[in-house]
Write a protein that holds these residues in place. Structure first.
Motif, PDB file in Angstrom:
ATOM      1  N   PHE A  52       0.852  -1.223  -0.073  1.00  0.00           N
ATOM      2  CA  PHE A  52       0.013   0.074  -0.039  1.00  0.00           C
ATOM      3  C   PHE A  52       0.829   1.239  -0.043  1.00  0.00           C
ATOM      4  O   PHE A  52       0.499   2.179  -0.654  1.00  0.00           O
ATOM      5  CB  PHE A  52      -1.046  -0.063   1.199  1.00  0.00           C
ATOM      6  N   GLY A  53       1.937   1.275   0.805  1.00  0.00           N
ATOM      7  CA  GLY A  53       2.913   2.316   0.699  1.00  0.00           C
ATOM      8  C   GLY A  53       3.374   2.605  -0.705  1.00  0.00           C
ATOM      9  O   GLY A  53       3.584   3.865  -1.063  1.00  0.00           O
ATOM     10  N   SER A  54       3.574   1.609  -1.491  1.00  0.00           N
ATOM     11  CA  SER A  54       4.231   1.811  -2.913  1.00  0.00           C
ATOM     12  C   SER A  54       3.142   2.601  -3.550  1.00  0.00           C
ATOM     13  O   SER A  54       3.356   3.353  -4.525  1.00  0.00           O
ATOM     14  CB  SER A  54       4.530   0.536  -3.564  1.00  0.00           C
ATOM     15  N   ILE A  55       1.751   2.159  -3.519  1.00  0.00           N
ATOM     16  CA  ILE A  55       0.664   2.292  -4.380  1.00  0.00           C
ATOM     17  C   ILE A  55       0.427   4.083  -3.780  1.00  0.00           C
ATOM     18  O   ILE A  55       0.248   5.029  -4.568  1.00  0.00           O
ATOM     19  CB  ILE A  55      -0.331   1.683  -4.149  1.00  0.00           C
ATOM     20  N   LEU A  56       0.553   4.220  -2.533  1.00  0.00           N
ATOM     21  CA  LEU A  56       0.293   5.660  -1.987  1.00  0.00           C
ATOM     22  C   LEU A  56       1.172   6.589  -2.674  1.00  0.00           C
ATOM     23  O   LEU A  56       0.662   7.719  -2.998  1.00  0.00           O
ATOM     24  CB  LEU A  56       0.307   5.511  -0.527  1.00  0.00           C
ATOM     25  N   LEU A 180      -4.902  -4.084  -6.977  1.00  0.00           N
ATOM     26  CA  LEU A 180      -5.964  -3.112  -6.448  1.00  0.00           C
ATOM     27  C   LEU A 180      -5.616  -1.839  -6.729  1.00  0.00           C
ATOM     28  O   LEU A 180      -6.286  -0.674  -7.099  1.00  0.00           O
ATOM     29  CB  LEU A 180      -6.127  -3.116  -4.958  1.00  0.00           C
ATOM     30  N   GLY A 181      -4.086  -1.340  -6.697  1.00  0.00           N
ATOM     31  CA  GLY A 181      -3.533  -0.087  -7.147  1.00  0.00           C
ATOM     32  C   GLY A 181      -3.831   0.138  -8.445  1.00  0.00           C
ATOM     33  O   GLY A 181      -4.058   1.505  -8.892  1.00  0.00           O
ATOM     34  N   LEU A 182      -3.859  -0.624  -9.308  1.00  0.00           N
ATOM     35  CA  LEU A 182      -3.937  -0.555 -10.871  1.00  0.00           C
ATOM     36  C   LEU A 182      -5.558  -0.044 -11.029  1.00  0.00           C
ATOM     37  O   LEU A 182      -5.642   0.838 -12.092  1.00  0.00           O
ATOM     38  CB  LEU A 182      -3.512  -1.752 -11.582  1.00  0.00           C
ATOM     39  N   LEU A 183      -6.128  -0.543 -10.415  1.00  0.00           N
ATOM     40  CA  LEU A 183      -7.866  -0.405 -10.614  1.00  0.00           C
ATOM     41  C   LEU A 183      -8.474   0.535  -9.618  1.00  0.00           C
ATOM     42  O   LEU A 183      -9.413   1.447 -10.264  1.00  0.00           O
ATOM     43  CB  LEU A 183      -8.534  -1.801 -10.341  1.00  0.00           C
ATOM     44  N   PHE A 291      10.220  -3.517  -3.419  1.00  0.00           N
ATOM     45  CA  PHE A 291       8.909  -3.839  -3.514  1.00  0.00           C
ATOM     46  C   PHE A 291       8.327  -2.517  -2.842  1.00  0.00           C
ATOM     47  O   PHE A 291       7.050  -1.786  -3.404  1.00  0.00           O
ATOM     48  CB  PHE A 291       8.300  -5.052  -2.623  1.00  0.00           C
ATOM     49  N   GLY A 292       8.956  -1.966  -1.865  1.00  0.00           N
ATOM     50  CA  GLY A 292       8.205  -0.689  -1.323  1.00  0.00           C
ATOM     51  C   GLY A 292       8.203   0.197  -2.059  1.00  0.00           C
ATOM     52  O   GLY A 292       7.237   1.194  -2.266  1.00  0.00           O
ATOM     53  N   TYR A 293       9.311   0.605  -3.236  1.00  0.00           N
ATOM     54  CA  TYR A 293       9.335   1.657  -4.005  1.00  0.00           C
ATOM     55  C   TYR A 293       9.176   1.032  -5.351  1.00  0.00           C
ATOM     56  O   TYR A 293       9.758   1.844  -6.309  1.00  0.00           O
ATOM     57  CB  TYR A 293      10.778   2.383  -3.840  1.00  0.00           C
ATOM     58  N   ALA A 294       8.543   0.222  -5.644  1.00  0.00           N
ATOM     59  CA  ALA A 294       8.453  -0.719  -7.016  1.00  0.00           C
ATOM     60  C   ALA A 294       7.941   0.478  -7.992  1.00  0.00           C
ATOM     61  O   ALA A 294       8.693   0.507  -9.084  1.00  0.00           O
ATOM     62  CB  ALA A 294       7.591  -1.893  -6.968  1.00  0.00           C
ATOM     63  N   VAL A 295       7.078   1.132  -7.677  1.00  0.00           N
ATOM     64  CA  VAL A 295       6.218   1.956  -8.981  1.00  0.00           C
ATOM     65  C   VAL A 295       7.290   3.101  -9.121  1.00  0.00           C
ATOM     66  O   VAL A 295       7.458   3.466 -10.069  1.00  0.00           O
ATOM     67  CB  VAL A 295       5.048   2.495  -8.034  1.00  0.00           C
ATOM     68  N   VAL A 296       7.747   3.650  -7.880  1.00  0.00           N
ATOM     69  CA  VAL A 296       8.875   4.890  -8.210  1.00  0.00           C
ATOM     70  C   VAL A 296      10.123   4.281  -9.035  1.00  0.00           C
ATOM     71  O   VAL A 296      10.399   4.874 -10.044  1.00  0.00           O
ATOM     72  CB  VAL A 296       9.253   5.437  -6.871  1.00  0.00           C
ATOM     73  N   ASN A 306       3.498   0.225 -18.078  1.00  0.00           N
ATOM     74  CA  ASN A 306       2.809   0.867 -16.872  1.00  0.00           C
ATOM     75  C   ASN A 306       3.488   0.328 -15.425  1.00  0.00           C
ATOM     76  O   ASN A 306       3.720  -0.994 -15.286  1.00  0.00           O
ATOM     77  CB  ASN A 306       1.388   0.379 -16.822  1.00  0.00           C
ATOM     78  N   ALA A 307       3.993   1.209 -14.744  1.00  0.00           N
ATOM     79  CA  ALA A 307       4.745   0.976 -13.531  1.00  0.00           C
ATOM     80  C   ALA A 307       3.885   0.080 -12.604  1.00  0.00           C
ATOM     81  O   ALA A 307       4.510  -0.890 -11.860  1.00  0.00           O
ATOM     82  CB  ALA A 307       5.008   2.289 -12.628  1.00  0.00           C
ATOM     83  N   TYR A 308       2.549  -0.106 -12.373  1.00  0.00           N
ATOM     84  CA  TYR A 308       1.690  -0.817 -11.552  1.00  0.00           C
ATOM     85  C   TYR A 308       1.715  -2.228 -12.142  1.00  0.00           C
ATOM     86  O   TYR A 308       1.651  -3.304 -11.446  1.00  0.00           O
ATOM     87  CB  TYR A 308       0.406  -0.206 -11.534  1.00  0.00           C
TER      88      TYR A 308
END
Length: 491
Positions: A52-56, A180-183, A291-296, A306-308
């Motif tokens: 969730f931290g990564s999504i946030l 869930l973060g993708l959607l 994993f925590g900063y995966a999207v970044v 797409n990063a997600y």
């Protein structure tokens, strides 16, 4: 009756001590599996904090975000949960001994749900940080109890597989969050993360009995026997096992201060140091930071995907490899598997560092290699998930002496939480100081140390009972350390 049951008579009327225990075990494995699934959901809930931290952080960067955070606040949104976790682990040192692991895992669902509700419903940096702190506190109280509960209720021939379940469920939590973060927006993700895992844990522990070892420590011998029969079948020699647990606990019946004093003796200090060092390598290998900063990270790598979706691919690979490791752990053994895993992680992380280094020098040179970071991270995650990740938690559940498992387990989880907080907090600073390439090369070096540590330090515990592990690797014979334990207990 519970506290004064005579050793000579049956603790549970009707239990057949003369029957074949292995036959009964075959019919009760499903209870051990279901119990382990419920317990492993605790780690799923805990890993949702990381996902969730990564999504946030990813969604707060997007246009139209209603919450503004500074560059200095961003790492705290990621690592703040683990400040709460450290405090929770300290509390667990006392709560687990008083209330038992089952009750702790049951009741932690209340503050955990409140923490997720705070993150979902109250906008702003400080409510988000407070909610993550509360969730970390709740999970920290019971995360060490999860591994201990599984190790104490499972049979030797399936214990290795069942001890991997928490790591597997942790990966499932990450994958769930990325999907869930993708959607969905992060507020809805927080609501789902606060509702689904907590409901499973709450309902599951309405049926599961307390840990037999904890019950014996409170001299509740009949409930301890019933707990053993629940997990091992009606023909299991529960009375004999209760007496064996009782004898082991009576030899080292001590206060917290006296138990800590045992660390002066190599038989107790050595397994703690091995597990603590392994947990350090686990976190400083950089996998949890990735994993925590995966999207970044994937946004910086500019893979063109797409990063997600990239993060979801990593989580899915990690989950599949966790499941695959269950078929290897009792075939190849702990030491061989973790050595091979560390070797592949070393190479693949070095390749990622080389990609970032070359791109920094001349981006045109890697113009046709945008697939390389994702491919190398897949290799890294695959290798980690087959060996380093799950086996770190397996040896945690297997190597601690039963008489000190609750206290020492909490201490190790505190250490694990501190090192995880540290790497999540300093990861952005590392990338600024060393560059992306230097950071991944540092992680590669840590994985190289993992190979050496596995080859020369970690003992092989494959297909051993918990008692055999202690006698084979930590207590070779009657030593001065044992006499020191007896003197300590007599103080």
């Amino acid at each position: 009756m519970d506290g004064h049951t005579s050793p000579q008579r049956k603790l549970v009327p009707g239990s057949d001590a003369s029957s074949d225990a292995s036959g009964a075990e075959c019919h009760s494995i499903w209870k051990q599996v279901l119990g382990s699934v419920v317990v492993a959901t605790v780690t799923l809930s805990y890993s949702c904090l990381l996902g969730f931290g990564s999504i946030l952080l990813g969604q707060l960067d997007e246009p139209g975000s209603t919450v503004l955070v500074s560059d200095r606040q961003r790492p705290w949104l990621m690592s703040g949960a683990y400040v709460g976790s450290v405090i929770g682990c300290v509390l667990a040192t006392f709560l687990a001994k008083t209330f038992g692991p089952s009750r702790i895992m049951f009741w932690h669902t209340v503050p955990n749900a409140l923490g997720w509700g705070l993150q979902a419903l109250v906008p702003g940096f400080w409510p988000l940080l407070a909610g993550r702190f509360v969730c970390g506190l709740a999970c920290g109280v019971c995360v060490s109890s999860a591994q201990i509960y599984i190790s104490e209720t499972s049979s030797p021939r399936v214990r290795g597989v069942l001890l991997i379940l928490p790591e597997t469920f942790a990966t499932t939590g990450l994958l769930m969050c990325y999907m869930l973060g993708l959607l969905l927006r992060w507020q809805l993700v927080a609501i789902i993360c606060g509702l689904v895992p907590n409901l499973v844990i709450f309902l599951g522990f309405l049926k599961l009995p307390e840990s037999p070892t904890w019950l014996v420590s409170k001299h509740r011998l009949a409930p301890a026997a019933r707990s053993l029969l629940f997990f091992h079948g009606s023909r299991f020699e529960a009375d004999a096992q209760v007496q064996q647990i009782l004898a082991g606990l009576e030899q080292t019946k001590m206060s917290v201060r006296q138990t800590l004093g045992l660390m002066r003796h190599a038989d107790y200090l050595r397994p703690v140091l091995i597990i603590a060092l392994q947990m350090t390598i686990l976190n400083f290998s950089g996998i949890n930071a990735m994993f925590g900063y995966a999207v970044v990270i994937f946004k910086l790598a500019r893979t063109g995907i797409n990063a997600y979706q990239c993060a979801m691919v990593l989580a899915a690979v990690r989950l599949l490899c966790n499941l695959f490791s269950t078929s290897l752990i009792d075939r190849l053994g702990r030491r061989a598997l973790i050595s091979i895993s560390g070797a592949f992680c070393t190479i693949s992380l070095a390749v990622i560092g080389a990609y970032f280094f070359v791109r920094q020098q001349d981006e045109e040179l890697v113009q046709d290699l945008h697939w390389l970071p994702l491919a190398s991270m897949i290799v890294t995650i695959s290798s980690y998930s087959v060996g380093i990740g799950p086996i770190s938690w397996v040896i945690f559940g297997e190597m601690l002496p039963s008489s000190v498992r609750e206290l020492y387990g909490s201490i190790i989880i505190i250490f694990w939480s501190v090192t995880l907080f540290t790497i999540l907090q300093v990861f952005p600073d590392l990338t600024r100081l060393l560059g992306n390439h230097g950071t991944f090369w540092l992680f590669s070096g840590v994985c190289a140390l993992q190979v050496l540590f596995a080859c020369f330090v970690i003992p092989e515990t494959r297909l051993r009972t918990l008692e055999d592990i202690q006698h084979e690797h930590f207590v070779a014979k009657k030593t001065e350390a044992e006499r020191g334990v007896a003197r300590t207990a007599a103080l």
